[in-house]
Design a protein around this motif. Structure first.
Motif, PDB file in Angstrom:
ATOM      1  N   TYR A  90      36.966  68.176   6.158  1.00 35.93           N
ATOM      2  CA  TYR A  90      37.990  67.651   5.260  1.00 35.93           C
ATOM      3  C   TYR A  90      37.336  67.491   3.897  1.00 35.93           C
ATOM      4  N   GLU A  91      37.897  68.164   2.886  1.00 38.07           N
ATOM      5  CA  GLU A  91      37.290  68.208   1.558  1.00 38.07           C
ATOM      6  C   GLU A  91      37.940  67.252   0.577  1.00 38.07           C
ATOM      7  N   GLY A  92      38.747  66.311   1.078  1.00 41.12           N
ATOM      8  CA  GLY A  92      39.320  65.282   0.220  1.00 41.12           C
ATOM      9  C   GLY A  92      40.643  65.635  -0.416  1.00 41.12           C
ATOM     10  N   GLY A  93      41.300  66.707   0.049  1.00 38.71           N
ATOM     11  CA  GLY A  93      42.581  67.105  -0.528  1.00 38.71           C
ATOM     12  C   GLY A  93      43.771  66.531   0.228  1.00 38.71           C
ATOM     13  N   GLU A  94      44.921  67.172   0.051  1.00 42.73           N
ATOM     14  CA  GLU A  94      46.146  66.739   0.724  1.00 42.73           C
ATOM     15  C   GLU A  94      46.113  67.188   2.182  1.00 42.73           C
ATOM     16  N   ILE A  95      46.643  66.339   3.049  1.00 40.67           N
ATOM     17  CA  ILE A  95      46.650  66.672   4.469  1.00 40.67           C
ATOM     18  C   ILE A  95      47.825  65.981   5.143  1.00 40.67           C
ATOM     19  N   SER A  96      48.398  66.650   6.142  1.00 38.90           N
ATOM     20  CA  SER A  96      49.507  66.072   6.910  1.00 38.90           C
ATOM     21  C   SER A  96      49.296  66.424   8.379  1.00 38.90           C
ATOM     22  N   MET A  97      49.248  65.394   9.218  1.00 41.34           N
ATOM     23  CA  MET A  97      49.062  65.590  10.658  1.00 41.34           C
ATOM     24  C   MET A  97      50.114  64.801  11.422  1.00 41.34           C
ATOM     25  N   GLU A  98      50.737  65.493  12.363  1.00 41.53           N
ATOM     26  CA  GLU A  98      51.727  64.848  13.227  1.00 41.53           C
ATOM     27  C   GLU A  98      51.455  65.259  14.675  1.00 41.53           C
ATOM     28  N   ASN A  99      51.113  64.282  15.495  1.00 44.26           N
ATOM     29  CA  ASN A  99      50.761  64.514  16.899  1.00 44.26           C
ATOM     30  C   ASN A  99      49.632  65.539  17.017  1.00 44.26           C
ATOM     31  N   VAL A 100      48.534  65.257  16.339  1.00 43.05           N
ATOM     32  CA  VAL A 100      47.349  66.119  16.361  1.00 43.05           C
ATOM     33  C   VAL A 100      46.253  65.421  17.169  1.00 43.05           C
ATOM     34  N   LYS A 101      45.617  66.171  18.071  1.00 37.35           N
ATOM     35  CA  LYS A 101      44.603  65.598  18.961  1.00 37.35           C
ATOM     36  C   LYS A 101      43.289  66.353  18.820  1.00 37.35           C
ATOM     37  N   PHE A 102      42.212  65.646  19.147  1.00 42.75           N
ATOM     38  CA  PHE A 102      40.867  66.198  18.977  1.00 42.75           C
ATOM     39  C   PHE A 102      40.082  66.020  20.270  1.00 42.75           C
ATOM     40  N   VAL A 103      39.558  67.097  20.802  1.00 35.52           N
ATOM     41  CA  VAL A 103      38.782  67.059  22.042  1.00 35.52           C
ATOM     42  C   VAL A 103      37.391  67.625  21.773  1.00 35.52           C
ATOM     43  N   ARG A 104      36.394  66.795  21.927  1.00 39.81           N
ATOM     44  CA  ARG A 104      35.004  67.202  21.765  1.00 39.81           C
ATOM     45  C   ARG A 104      34.764  67.935  20.452  1.00 39.81           C
ATOM     46  N   CYS A 105      35.301  67.393  19.369  1.00 32.96           N
ATOM     47  CA  CYS A 105      35.122  67.976  18.041  1.00 32.96           C
ATOM     48  C   CYS A 105      34.071  67.191  17.263  1.00 32.96           C
ATOM     49  N   ARG A 106      33.541  67.816  16.221  1.00 31.44           N
ATOM     50  CA  ARG A 106      32.638  67.167  15.278  1.00 31.44           C
ATOM     51  C   ARG A 106      33.280  67.227  13.906  1.00 31.44           C
ATOM     52  N   PHE A 107      33.023  66.189  13.091  1.00 32.36           N
ATOM     53  CA  PHE A 107      33.725  66.053  11.824  1.00 32.36           C
ATOM     54  C   PHE A 107      32.753  66.012  10.652  1.00 32.36           C
ATOM     55  N   GLY A 108      33.144  66.671   9.579  1.00 31.57           N
ATOM     56  CA  GLY A 108      32.409  66.616   8.320  1.00 31.57           C
ATOM     57  C   GLY A 108      33.390  66.369   7.193  1.00 31.57           C
ATOM     58  N   PHE A 109      33.445  65.128   6.723  1.00 30.88           N
ATOM     59  CA  PHE A 109      34.426  64.737   5.714  1.00 30.88           C
ATOM     60  C   PHE A 109      33.714  64.344   4.420  1.00 30.88           C
ATOM     61  N   THR A 110      34.476  64.283   3.341  1.00 29.91           N
ATOM     62  CA  THR A 110      33.938  63.714   2.105  1.00 29.91           C
ATOM     63  C   THR A 110      33.634  62.239   2.354  1.00 29.91           C
ATOM     64  N   THR A 111      32.642  61.712   1.639  1.00 35.63           N
ATOM     65  CA  THR A 111      32.224  60.326   1.881  1.00 35.63           C
ATOM     66  C   THR A 111      32.875  59.363   0.895  1.00 35.63           C
ATOM     67  N   ASP A 112      34.093  59.701   0.469  1.00 39.74           N
ATOM     68  CA  ASP A 112      34.834  58.795  -0.403  1.00 39.74           C
ATOM     69  C   ASP A 112      35.896  58.060   0.412  1.00 39.74           C
ATOM     70  N   GLU A 113      36.792  57.373  -0.264  1.00 39.53           N
ATOM     71  CA  GLU A 113      37.805  56.568   0.421  1.00 39.53           C
ATOM     72  C   GLU A 113      38.777  57.427   1.216  1.00 39.53           C
ATOM     73  N   ARG A 114      39.060  58.642   0.759  1.00 37.74           N
ATOM     74  CA  ARG A 114      39.977  59.519   1.483  1.00 37.74           C
ATOM     75  C   ARG A 114      39.343  59.992   2.786  1.00 37.74           C
ATOM     76  N   GLY A 115      38.065  60.359   2.723  1.00 37.92           N
ATOM     77  CA  GLY A 115      37.371  60.730   3.954  1.00 37.92           C
ATOM     78  C   GLY A 115      37.269  59.575   4.918  1.00 37.92           C
ATOM     79  N   ALA A 116      37.052  58.366   4.384  1.00 39.94           N
ATOM     80  CA  ALA A 116      36.976  57.170   5.234  1.00 39.94           C
ATOM     81  C   ALA A 116      38.310  56.906   5.922  1.00 39.94           C
ATOM     82  N   LYS A 117      39.397  57.139   5.202  1.00 39.36           N
ATOM     83  CA  LYS A 117      40.726  56.901   5.772  1.00 39.36           C
ATOM     84  C   LYS A 117      40.998  57.825   6.951  1.00 39.36           C
ATOM     85  N   LEU A 118      40.643  59.100   6.803  1.00 39.64           N
ATOM     86  CA  LEU A 118      40.866  60.046   7.888  1.00 39.64           C
ATOM     87  C   LEU A 118      39.942  59.747   9.072  1.00 39.64           C
ATOM     88  N   ALA A 119      38.680  59.420   8.795  1.00 40.64           N
ATOM     89  CA  ALA A 119      37.749  59.093   9.880  1.00 40.64           C
ATOM     90  C   ALA A 119      38.216  57.872  10.650  1.00 40.64           C
TER      91      ALA A 119
END
Length: 341
Positions: A299-328
């Motif tokens: 996640y590079e800190g842009g616009e995103i929309s998720m509805e009923n999205v699931k994650f199984v054994r995934c790894r995440f690399g997000f921006t370390t700002d407030e937007r990345g924190a919100k998604l994490a």
């Protein structure tokens, strides 16, 4: 013949007798200014000394981090409530981070946050199962630690990275995700998902088949990224199946490539699919009823929309700002729907 310098009575030529006062004396006002500056300097030093005696600076405990900065999740239980030992260690590190941040020792607070994150990572790699309230408690603990230094960019970065470790653990926890395939023979190999110790499955050529291609109907085996134009809708009908299998692609390859602008206004929609393997950047796409399996998600800190999205054994690399924190946070707390504009 004239006399030499050394033949004079005083041992020097008379021409040098009046050179001693060659520099003019300083004006009177300059002397006064110098004296005033000296008085001010002495007074300032005396005042600082008195203040140091009356109000000594707080003494911070030393920061003793292991040389390799690796913390192992301990097995067993701790305390009367039978709390798993590794969870007690995480809680202790979080409390220490808040205490150090409150005292103003930012570096020590960051070390404690990193210690908590390292224990969580170790627990994930050991297959530890957290208690039901583990994520809520530790997201709140990270919030408390950040509030002690709300304007410190380094503290925000360390806390956000810890949030991502919680999201990784949540995704690896089958009991919380509830998205693993029902048939154990069809389940992805745990030794090959991103972040595991084993070597990821390599691209073995065009004649190879993905490991689930025959056992699960509806599989679409992908060997290269798929470009998506603006206003495109990727569904089981347009994709040719409901399971995009990218396990033969390099781990760092993108599965779906939307327009480079990566904005929701591009109108790209992905619905009703399970996507396994390789990587995917989440920005700029409307994801609906999608399950990601064993992927590296960015996640590079842009616009995103998720509805009923699931994650199984995934790894995440997000921006370390407030937007990345919100998604994490949303992933760590088990939320399946989130929108960031």
């Amino acid at each position: 013949m004239g006399r030499s310098l050394w033949d004079t009575a005083s041992g020097r030529d008379r021409r040098w007798s009046k050179r001693g006062g060659g520099y003019p004396a300083a004006p009177g006002y300059a002397r006064v200014v110098i004296m005033l500056l000296a008085v001010v300097l002495v007074g300032t030093l005396a005042w600082q000394g008195i203040q140091a005696l009356l109000h000594p600076a707080p003494k911070y405990p030393p920061v003793n981090a292991p040389g390799n900065a690796n913390y192992v999740a301990r097995a067993g239980t701790s305390g009367s409530g039978a709390t798993p030992a590794w969870q007690a260690d995480v809680a202790g590190a979080m409390q220490a981070a808040t205490a150090q941040g409150t005292a103003g020792n930012v570096t020590a607070a960051e070390v404690e946050v990193d210690r908590a994150a390292s224990i969580v990572m170790s627990a994930r790699m050991q297959g530890q199962k957290p208690t039901a309230d583990f994520y809520v408690r530790n997201i709140a603990a990270l919030d408390s630690a950040l509030k002690t230094q709300p304007d410190n960019a380094r503290m925000l970065e360390h806390v956000t990275l810890a949030r991502m470790e919680l999201a990784d653990l949540r995704s690896a926890d089958d009991s919380s995700a509830g998205n693993a395939p029902a048939n154990p023979d069809d389940a992805p190999d745990l030794t090959s998902y991103p972040g595991a110790s084993a070597t990821p499955i390599s691209n073995v050529g065009p004649d190879a088949e993905a490991r689930h291609a025959k056992s699960i109907p509806g599989h679409v085996v992908m060997s290269a990224p798929r470009a998506i134009s603006a206003e495109a809708e990727i569904t089981p009908g347009t994709a040719g199946g409901n399971y995009l299998d990218a396990t033969l692609m390099p781990e760092t390859s993108e599965v779906l490539l939307p327009p480079a602008t990566r904005k929701l206004s591009d109108g790209v929609r992905v619905e009703g699919l399970t996507i396994e393997g390789a990587s995917q950047t989440l920005d700029g796409v409307r994801w609906r009823n999608v399950t990601f399996v064993g992927m590296r998600l960015r996640y590079e800190g842009g616009e995103i929309s998720m509805e009923n999205v699931k994650f199984v054994r995934c790894r995440f690399g997000f921006t370390t700002d407030e937007r990345g924190a919100k998604l994490a946070d949303a992933i760590a707390l088990g939320k399946t729907s989130i929108e960031i504009q």
